[in-house]
Structure formats: C-alpha cells, structure tokens
Write a protein that holds these residues in place. Structure first.
Motif, short mmCIF file in Angstrom:
data_model
loop_
_atom_site.label_atom_id
_atom_site.label_comp_id
_atom_site.label_asym_id
_atom_site.label_seq_id
_atom_site.Cartn_x
_atom_site.Cartn_y
_atom_site.Cartn_z
N LEU A 113 0.88 -1.26 -0.11
CA LEU A 113 -0.10 -0.05 0.07
C LEU A 113 0.93 1.38 -0.10
CD1 LEU A 113 -2.68 -1.04 2.53
CD2 LEU A 113 -3.13 -0.56 0.11
N ASP A 114 2.00 1.27 0.91
CA ASP A 114 2.83 2.36 0.64
C ASP A 114 3.43 2.59 -0.29
OD1 ASP A 114 4.48 4.33 2.59
OD2 ASP A 114 5.97 3.21 1.48
N SER A 115 3.95 1.54 -1.32
CA SER A 115 4.54 1.39 -2.41
C SER A 115 3.60 2.01 -3.70
CB SER A 115 5.12 0.30 -2.68
OG SER A 115 5.86 -0.06 -4.19
N ARG A 116 2.49 1.58 -3.56
CA ARG A 116 1.38 2.12 -4.62
C ARG A 116 1.29 3.61 -4.65
NH1 ARG A 116 -4.43 -0.33 -4.49
NH2 ARG A 116 -4.76 1.48 -2.71
N ALA A 117 1.26 4.11 -3.38
CA ALA A 117 0.93 5.57 -3.20
C ALA A 117 2.20 6.25 -3.82
CB ALA A 117 0.81 5.86 -1.66
N ARG A 118 3.44 5.75 -3.23
CA ARG A 118 4.73 6.45 -3.84
C ARG A 118 4.74 6.36 -5.35
NH1 ARG A 118 8.23 7.63 0.17
NH2 ARG A 118 7.66 6.70 2.36
N LEU A 119 4.18 5.08 -5.64
CA LEU A 119 4.50 5.21 -7.44
C LEU A 119 3.57 6.22 -8.04
CD1 LEU A 119 5.04 3.73 -10.08
CD2 LEU A 119 3.26 2.17 -9.79
N GLY A 120 2.25 6.29 -7.31
CA GLY A 120 1.58 7.50 -8.11
C GLY A 120 2.07 8.62 -7.97
#
Length: 414
Positions: A113-120
């Motif tokens: 979840l943290d990674s998906r937000a950072r990717l966006g």
C-alpha cells in the motif's frame, strides 16, 4: 554518503532514486547493457496490493503434492540435489500455518500500500508514462470452493486497508466485458479499484533516465565478481576485469543472485529463484482482450493490457538458476488464455519469456542492514517486485540515511 547499488532492475533503480533524493552520491552497477534486462524485463505488469496472500498458506502443501511431476502445473517443484533448495523448502513449509500466513500477509500489504501511493506520487511528479492503466485489478475464480475461500481473505485485507471487494460472476463480467465469451465458468471474483498495471521495464528505464538527470551514475556491462572486506567493513566491489569500486555504503539488489554474492561473507539469506513465465501477444483491432488487469487464481496467471499488447504471466518453477523456456508451460499459459478469451485471436506475434523471481519462504522481502557495517540488502520480492519496488526503495533509503521510515522496518529486516 557514497552508495553503490548492485543491480539495475526495478528494485535497484527505485533504490537509487530514493537514495539520490536523500542526497547521497549514488552509482548503480549492472552486468546488462541497460536497466531492467532480467527479472524486470517482461513481468506480469501488475501493481497489486490485492495479491498480498503469500504462496505459503495452509492449503499450499497439499496443492504442491498434487502438482508434483506435472509439467503444466501452476507451481512446479523440481527435486534437486541442492541444499539451498531443500533448506528453502523446509522454511516454506514452516510458513504455511494460519498464524504465519496472516502475519506475512499483513507485512506484505503494509509495504504494498505504501509503495502504490509512492508510485502514483512519483508518476505525477516526474510525468512518467509506461503504458499505465488505473482500472483496478479483478481476481476471477473458476472454482466455487476457491471463491468461497477468497471471501474471508478479502475481508481480512479490507481490515488492513486494501479495498478488495467481493463481486458476483455478473459483476465480474460487467467490470471486464471481455470475460463474457469465456469458455470457463466464472463463479465470482474480487475487485480492487485502487490497483494498477503498467510496463515495469518501461518504468525502470525511464526512472533510470531521471536518476541519471539527478546525478546517479550507471555503469552497465559490469559484472560483479565479489564483495571484499577489510576488518568488519566492506572495502569495495570487485568487478570482472579486476577493477575495484569503493564507497561508504553498498546495496545488494541483485534479485535471485543476491544470496550467491552474500554467501562468501557468511551472510545467508532465505532467497531462492522461482522461475516465472510470460507471453506477450500483439493485439489487433479485432482482438477481444481484457482492458482491466486480471488475476486468474486457479491457474496462478495475471493478465495486463500494455498499450497494443497483452501480457500474460505467472506460474512458479523451482529449478535452481535455470532460465531456459519450457515449451509445455508456455503452451499451458496459451491454452488457459484462449479458454478465457476465445476471441483473442491466434496471432503469430507472440513473445515467450522466463525470468527468476527472488522468493523468500513467506513472500516478505528483505530490506535493511546486514551484520557487516555499510552493507545493505533489498531483495526477496517474489512476484511482487513491481508492486513493492517504490516502497522498498524508499524504506531502504530511510534506513541508509538513519531516518525513521514510514513503514515499520522490523518485518523486513535481514
């Protein structure tokens, strides 16, 4: 600090970006002529927080026994006289309890979840494009018993922040109309609207370009022979040809090959290669193919639309460091694809690929310090390298920099 990152796949490039953002002087070394030439080359294309359930779960041992010897099975364990394989397999069985499955799922989900937000955020900040689609991921089930098992799993994921909603068969076909022609019965599914898809190779290469623009040095075509020590520290990286590269910190992000580099130093990490396959098919104007990224849980396959291509990837073959392509397994992927999408078209333009995914027994990656001063690890992402690359890159940079990470680092410690 001067930091050397070993490996220019998704994880290595993301690590380099966040290290450079933290104002470290970064050099990336890779044996390939450009970024993302190995495991990141042709993966399934999913940024999938909804795929947080680890392979090691209470149902896994019986399934693996059932699949033994089947060349077309979703998970194929080839028995070898390899102590590392047996040690990994025993650890895998130890992670199959309900308690371990839950703990590993929670750890994977927090990082995903943290990674998906950072990717966006990174995509918007850098205006990156990589055939990305923000249409969610739909898990489909063709077996009623597996669908029933997925319902409480989805509820658990929702409890920890993943918006995985249960859908009826009709709702699945409404989300992805291409499923209407499926020759297999769709009994239900789960849908995670916030998940994404995109070409990992394109992303890694474009992020590498942006890294270079921020001063990161990339040294391609340089094979790493060994890490050399002086006392209790790393003295440098010895390259093929004899050159030694020295820095203040070293990050091993070599995927499945990380254990081989660390073992001579007495550092043994539970990472073993799981060979995955993919096919990439060119689509024509008449092709009826999915535009929403799909996970077919029964066959352990994922489907992602990448521009005018369809990527189908999955399965796991535990056969050491063999990267050869098994025609039987590729045909099994094609057969399943055409059962789900009979009107896809038979086109001749299909690329086959196999790559080694660095798997830990519980599917939780290893990110952080080793017992040797200045030596760090970022590996073990299994099938979720694309999903967790930005998150583990940022976590690694925080640890190297001595900052408090946004995600609890303990579950991923080396």
């Amino acid at each position: 600090m001067r930091v050397v990152v070993l490996g220019a796949g998704l994880v290595g490039v993301a690590s380099a970006w966040y290290l450079a953002e933290a104002r470290h002087e970064v050099t990336v070394i890779d044996r390939q002529p450009e970024a993302a030439r190995e495991t990141s080359f042709a993966n399934g294309g999913q940024i999938s927080t909804s795929h947080a359930e680890p392979w090691a779960n209470p149902a896994a041992p019986l399934k693996i026994l059932k699949w033994l010897g089947r060349e077309d099975s979703p998970l194929l364990w080839r028995l070898r006289t390899d102590p590392a394989q047996w040690a990994w397999g025993l650890r895998f069985l130890g992670q199959c309890s309900a308690a371990h499955t839950r703990a590993n799922m929670v750890a994977i989900l927090a990082l995903a979840l943290d990674s998906r937000a950072r990717l966006g955020a990174l995509r918007r900040e850098l205006d990156l494009h990589y055939d990305e689609l923000e249409r969610g991921i739909l898990h489909i089930y063709t077996d009623a018993r597996e669908f029933e098992t997925a319902i409480p799993q989805a509820a658990l994921m929702r409890e920890f922040g993943c918006e995985r909603a249960v859908k009826s068969a009709a709702e699945c076909r409404a989300i992805e109309p291409a499923l209407a022609g499926s020759a297999l019965p769709i009994v239900g599914g789960t849908y995670t609207a916030g998940d994404e898809s995109g070409d990992a190779r394109q992303f890694a290469r474009r992020l590498a370009e942006r890294c270079a623009g921020r001063g990161v040095a990339f040294r391609y075509g340089c094979a790493v022979e060994r890490l050399e020590t002086a006392g209790d520290r790393i003295a440098g990286v010895r390259l093929a040809g004899g050159e030694r590269v020295a820095a203040d910190g070293y990050v091993v992000a070599l995927g499945s090959y990380s254990p081989l580099l660390l073992r001579p130093l007495g550092i043994r990490i539970p990472v073993y290669p799981a060979k995955g396959y993919s096919i990439t098919a060119s689509l024509t104007p008449t092709s009826i193919a999915p535009s929403v990224s799909l996970t077919d849980d029964g066959a352990k396959l994922v489907f992602s639309r990448l521009g005018s291509r369809l990527r189908v990837a999955g399965t796991a073959e535990f056969t050491g460091y063999d990267t050869s392509i098994n025609a039987v397994r590729c045909k099994a992927i094609l057969r399943r694809t055409h059962l789900l999408f009979p009107q896809l078209g038979e086109g001749d333009d299909i690329e086959f690929w196999a790559g080694l995914r660095p798997a830990t027994p519980g599917n939780v990656p290893l990110v952080g310090r080793t017992r040797i001063a200045g030596l760090f690890v970022n590996t073990g992402h299994g099938t979720l390298g694309w999903t967790m690359a930005c998150g583990t890159g940022a976590l690694l940079a925080d640890i190297v920099s001595g900052r408090a990470p946004s995600v609890d680092p303990v579950p991923y410690s080396v």
